[in-house]
Write an enzyme that holds these catalytic residues in place. Structure first.
Site, PDB file in Angstrom:
ATOM      1  N   THR A   1      -1.791  12.223  -6.157  1.00  5.82           N
ATOM      2  CA  THR A   1      -1.316  11.172  -5.588  1.00  5.82           C
ATOM      3  C   THR A   1      -1.150  11.788  -3.996  1.00  5.82           C
ATOM      4  O   THR A   1      -0.993  12.836  -4.043  1.00  5.82           O
ATOM      5  CB  THR A   1      -0.148  10.652  -5.993  1.00  5.82           C
ATOM      6  OG1 THR A   1       0.895  11.447  -5.853  1.00  5.82           O
ATOM      7  CG2 THR A   1      -0.257   9.878  -7.402  1.00  5.82           C
TER       8      THR A   1
ATOM      9  N   GLU B   1      -3.394   6.320  -9.767  1.00  2.45           N
ATOM     10  CA  GLU B   1      -3.217   6.524 -11.340  1.00  2.45           C
ATOM     11  C   GLU B   1      -4.041   5.225 -11.976  1.00  2.45           C
ATOM     12  O   GLU B   1      -4.069   5.186 -13.276  1.00  2.45           O
ATOM     13  CB  GLU B   1      -1.818   6.080 -11.438  1.00  2.45           C
ATOM     14  CG  GLU B   1      -0.635   7.124 -11.268  1.00  2.45           C
ATOM     15  CD  GLU B   1      -0.448   6.671  -9.573  1.00  2.45           C
ATOM     16  OE1 GLU B   1      -1.055   6.359  -8.931  1.00  2.45           O
ATOM     17  OE2 GLU B   1       0.682   7.450  -9.261  1.00  2.45           O
TER      18      GLU B   1
ATOM     19  N   LYS C   1      16.970  -4.710   1.799  1.00  2.00           N
ATOM     20  CA  LYS C   1      18.025  -5.395   0.951  1.00  2.00           C
ATOM     21  C   LYS C   1      19.074  -5.910   1.832  1.00  2.00           C
ATOM     22  O   LYS C   1      19.617  -5.202   2.510  1.00  2.00           O
ATOM     23  CB  LYS C   1      18.705  -4.356  -0.004  1.00  2.00           C
ATOM     24  CG  LYS C   1      19.672  -4.979  -1.057  1.00  2.00           C
ATOM     25  CD  LYS C   1      19.771  -3.900  -2.189  1.00  2.00           C
ATOM     26  CE  LYS C   1      20.860  -4.829  -3.177  1.00  2.00           C
ATOM     27  NZ  LYS C   1      22.003  -4.193  -3.594  1.00  2.00           N
TER      28      LYS C   1
ATOM     29  N   TRP D   1      16.415  -9.767  -0.764  1.00  2.00           N
ATOM     30  CA  TRP D   1      15.672  -9.024  -0.685  1.00  2.00           C
ATOM     31  C   TRP D   1      14.408  -9.650   0.249  1.00  2.00           C
ATOM     32  O   TRP D   1      14.121 -10.786   0.436  1.00  2.00           O
ATOM     33  CB  TRP D   1      14.676  -8.789  -1.875  1.00  2.00           C
ATOM     34  CG  TRP D   1      15.535  -8.033  -3.014  1.00  2.00           C
ATOM     35  CD1 TRP D   1      15.834  -8.707  -4.253  1.00  2.00           C
ATOM     36  CD2 TRP D   1      15.692  -6.881  -3.090  1.00  2.00           C
ATOM     37  NE1 TRP D   1      16.568  -7.659  -4.996  1.00  2.00           N
ATOM     38  CE2 TRP D   1      16.446  -6.453  -4.495  1.00  2.00           C
ATOM     39  CE3 TRP D   1      15.459  -5.490  -2.211  1.00  2.00           C
ATOM     40  CZ2 TRP D   1      16.835  -5.429  -4.773  1.00  2.00           C
ATOM     41  CZ3 TRP D   1      16.104  -4.342  -2.707  1.00  2.00           C
ATOM     42  CH2 TRP D   1      16.644  -4.220  -4.013  1.00  2.00           C
TER      43      TRP D   1
HETATM   44  P1  ADP Z   1       0.013   6.982  -2.704  1.00  2.00           P
HETATM   45  O1  ADP Z   1       0.977   6.395  -3.854  1.00  2.00           O
HETATM   46  O2  ADP Z   1       0.191   8.449  -2.478  1.00  2.00           O
HETATM   47  O3  ADP Z   1       0.155   6.154  -1.385  1.00  2.00           O
HETATM   48  P2  ADP Z   1      -2.252   5.613  -3.745  1.00  2.00           P
HETATM   49  O4  ADP Z   1      -3.427   5.603  -3.035  1.00  2.00           O
HETATM   50  O5  ADP Z   1      -2.449   5.872  -5.353  1.00  2.00           O
HETATM   51  O6  ADP Z   1      -1.433   6.759  -3.136  1.00  2.00           O
HETATM   52  O7  ADP Z   1      -1.441   4.361  -3.217  1.00  2.00           O
HETATM   53  C1  ADP Z   1      -1.134   3.305  -4.164  1.00  2.00           C
HETATM   54  C2  ADP Z   1      -0.448   2.183  -3.664  1.00  2.00           C
HETATM   55  O8  ADP Z   1      -0.911   1.736  -2.459  1.00  2.00           O
HETATM   56  C3  ADP Z   1       0.202   1.214  -4.561  1.00  2.00           C
HETATM   57  O9  ADP Z   1       0.934   1.394  -5.356  1.00  2.00           O
HETATM   58  C4  ADP Z   1       0.505   0.018  -3.468  1.00  2.00           C
HETATM   59  O10 ADP Z   1       1.766   0.171  -3.098  1.00  2.00           O
HETATM   60  C5  ADP Z   1      -0.529   0.258  -2.197  1.00  2.00           C
HETATM   61  N1  ADP Z   1      -1.517  -0.524  -2.249  1.00  2.00           N
HETATM   62  C6  ADP Z   1      -2.517  -0.380  -2.536  1.00  2.00           C
HETATM   63  N2  ADP Z   1      -3.657  -1.533  -2.376  1.00  2.00           N
HETATM   64  C7  ADP Z   1      -2.745  -2.518  -1.738  1.00  2.00           C
HETATM   65  C8  ADP Z   1      -2.939  -3.787  -1.497  1.00  2.00           C
HETATM   66  N3  ADP Z   1      -4.089  -4.354  -1.659  1.00  2.00           N
HETATM   67  N4  ADP Z   1      -1.868  -4.388  -1.161  1.00  2.00           N
HETATM   68  C9  ADP Z   1      -0.618  -3.763  -0.879  1.00  2.00           C
HETATM   69  N5  ADP Z   1      -0.280  -2.476  -1.200  1.00  2.00           N
HETATM   70  C10 ADP Z   1      -1.429  -1.818  -1.870  1.00  2.00           C
END
Ligand code: ADP
Length: 554
Positions: free
Chosen positions: A192, A342, A452, A457
């Site tokens: 990640t 993941e 918050k 929220w």
């Molecule tokens: P990191 O967690 O290190 O940023 P990732 O690329 O695995 O790396 O990130 C996944 C996260 O990116 C998701 O859990 C979400 O929060 C965000 N994300 C991915 N696609 C979208 C989307 N279309 N809209 C909003 N958030 C998104």
């Protein structure tokens, strides 16, 4: 139990490679890679190289021989430190097809994190793009597991002990006998990007990659075929480049790679020159491209993007205004997708139902801005803080849980991380979302980014995306700042478009017009030159929260 009469054929990456050769040997991988330095500007010059899937197949087999001769055994991690190129694609196929694990390392991470990741994964060999070789002296001495370094592309002088990729595979036989592959064994690995702490390792299986590949490429999702030419701008060092390196050779689409060249003007030219039909990237890339397309159109010399059938945006929330601008001003259809390291990564995609095509314009773009429905074989649900299931009514906000054959069941060597995210066979994404009655999910925020205020929220993502629809605003991030009475209040951090200005009264009116209640509006705005971004181009909220932690709201 009555057993079926079906063959038990393991799902494995060599099947995809064999298919690419036997059915699509003449289809192409086109790579724009740095081939020199402009003496005046000192900028790298892109050169265009073509490889067919037939040639790729032979070179993958040569690479498997070379890796085996270098002592790489099944299960060993083969690190890649590289951008999107045909050589990286060969590694995507060759390492897992010989039973090893292709470990893609994010090149935008600082040296200390790269060292952490290499040591945690215990990579044995490292394949490095030529222009990244200058970083090696800061990394290699701290990585004792690496026994061999292979440089991809010409360099003035090879680092001591390193070999050149072409020399490494030269004169090897073009038929390698695949070992027996268990579909559940690891084929690839990504960490990640550390937006939420130390990078965590995810191991993909052959089975997950194959199922993800055939589901995503075909049917109602990406809908890719031999008629397509695909340019994934999403990097191959991040979440399997969303699966395109496996999908395209499997369905016979041409692939175009632009390595380190992601400047909007250059991309727009490549779209036209290569007649790209499908492309994918994060919102920040598309916001840059949109600016460039608008600029060129206004200047009376528009770019030709008529070949593009679909543009996928994911990785962060896609602003509705951006989706509409591409559609209305440039006739480019945007598909919103969600996923994570993941989840291999495709979790949801926003493909429209037939009825949505008949919606009036505003309602259609509202629909397209949702984060999408789960891809086949993926399930999603919302739960509250007591893990109780919440309704899919489009209003109730909850923690998003996901499960499926390409969702991770643990992190590599990280029990605490695993325990914090695994929940009775479901993975807790750390995202907060709603799901409507048609099954369309909308990410409201990452749990830690929600604001918050007085027990209520406020979704930072919602505010950001609406603000980015304002004609004067180029980028907007909204973060919580401490407040004595309300606990937290939103602060808008904005980047203006060139020559624009705007004040709070105007933005308040704009947000109210777009359905926000008064108590949700940011208390203040700070104009900045640039919003800090993560290694994969997402807003780095952590840095903004830190920067504005003592901010005094007047
Ligand atoms: P990191 O967690 O290190 O940023 P990732 O690329 O695995 O790396 O990130 C996944 C996260 O990116 C998701 O859990 C979400 O929060 C965000 N994300 C991915 N696609 C979208 C989307 N279309 N809209 C909003 N958030 C998104």
């Amino acid at each position: 139990m009555l057993q079926s009469t079906m063959m038990d054929v393991p799902l494995s990456i060599p099947f995809l490679l064999e298919r690419a050769k036997s059915l699509f040997a003449d289809k192409k991988v086109i790579s724009y890679i740095p081939v020199g330095i402009d003496p005046e500007t000192k900028a790298p010059i892109p050169g265009r190289l073509e490889e067919t899937y037939g040639q790729m197949y032979d070179r993958c087999h040569q690479l498997m021989h070379a890796l085996a001769e270098a002592g790489i055994q099944p299960g060993d991690r083969v690190g890649t430190f590289a951008t999107n190129t045909f050589r990286h694609l060969e590694l995507y196929f060759a390492a897992p097809s010989m039973g090893a694990v292709c470990h893609m390392i994010n090149i935008r991470l600082p040296d200390d994190q790269v060292v952490y990741i290499i040591n945690h994964a215990e990579d044995k060999v490292l394949f490095v793009d030529n222009f990244l070789a200058p970083r090696l002296p800061a990394i290699l001495p701290k990585c004792p597991t690496i026994k061999l370094v292979v440089i991809m592309g010409a360099v003035p002088a090879l680092p001591p002990g390193a070999v050149d990729y072409e020399a490494f595979i030269a004169h090897k036989a073009t038929e390698y006998t695949y070992p027996e592959i268990d579909e559940r064994q690891a084929s690839g690995m990504c960490y990640t990007s550390g937006t939420t702490g130390n990078p965590k390792g995810v191991l993909y299986s052959h089975r997950a990659i194959v199922l993800h590949c055939i589901t995503a490429a075909m049917g109602e999702l990406m809908g890719l075929s031999e008629a397509d030419t695909v340019l994934p701008i999403v990097p191959m060092f991040h979440v399997n480049a969303w699966g395109y390196p496996y999908m395209c050779p499997t369905v016979g689409s041409n692939l175009v790679f632009t390595s380190m060249f992601t400047d909007p003007k250059f991309l727009a030219k490549v779209f036209a020159d290569e007649k790209v039909t499908h492309t994918a990237g994060v919102p920040t890339i598309w916001l840059g491209l949109l600016d460039e397309l608008d600029r060129a159109k206004q200047a009376g010399a528009p770019h030709n993007t008529s070949s593009i059938n679909s543009l996928v945006v994911g990785g962060s929330a896609a602003p509705r205004g951006m989706i509409e601008a591409f559609g209305e001003r440039h006739n480019i259809h945007v598909i919103h997708a969600w996923g994570m390291t993941e989840t291999t990564p495709l979790g949801t995609m926003n493909t429209l139902k037939p009825a949505h095509h008949h919606l009036e314009k505003a309602a259609k773009y509202d629909q397209m801005a949702l984060t999408g429905r789960p891809t086949a074989l993926v399930q999603i649900k919302l739960v509250d803080e007591h893990d109780h299931l919440l309704p899919n009514d489009g209003k109730t906000i909850g923690r998003l849980l996901v499960r499926g054959p390409w969702v991770t069941a643990s992190y590599y060597k990280d029990e605490a991380g695993t325990a914090a995210t695994q929940q009775n066979g479901w993975f807790d994404t750390g995202d907060i979302a709603t799901i409507n009655s048609e099954g369309y999910m909308l990410i409201q925020d990452r749990a830690k980014d929600l604001i918050k205020s007085g027990g209520e929220w406020i979704s930072s993502v919602d505010l950001e995306n609406t603000l980015m629809g304002h004609p004067s605003i180029r980028e907007a991030a909204v973060v919580a700042v401490p407040h004595p009475k309300w606990d937290e209040r939103p602060l808008g951090v904005i980047v203006m478009r060139e020559g624009s200005s705007v004040d709070k009264t105007v933005l308040d009116a704009y947000l109210l017009e777009h359905g926000f209640a008064k108590w949700m509006l940011p208390d203040a705005y700070e104009v900045v030159a640039e919003i800090p971004k993560t290694s994969v181009g997402k807003f780095l909220k952590r840095a903004l929260r830190e920067q504005f932690k003592d901010y005094k709201l007047i």
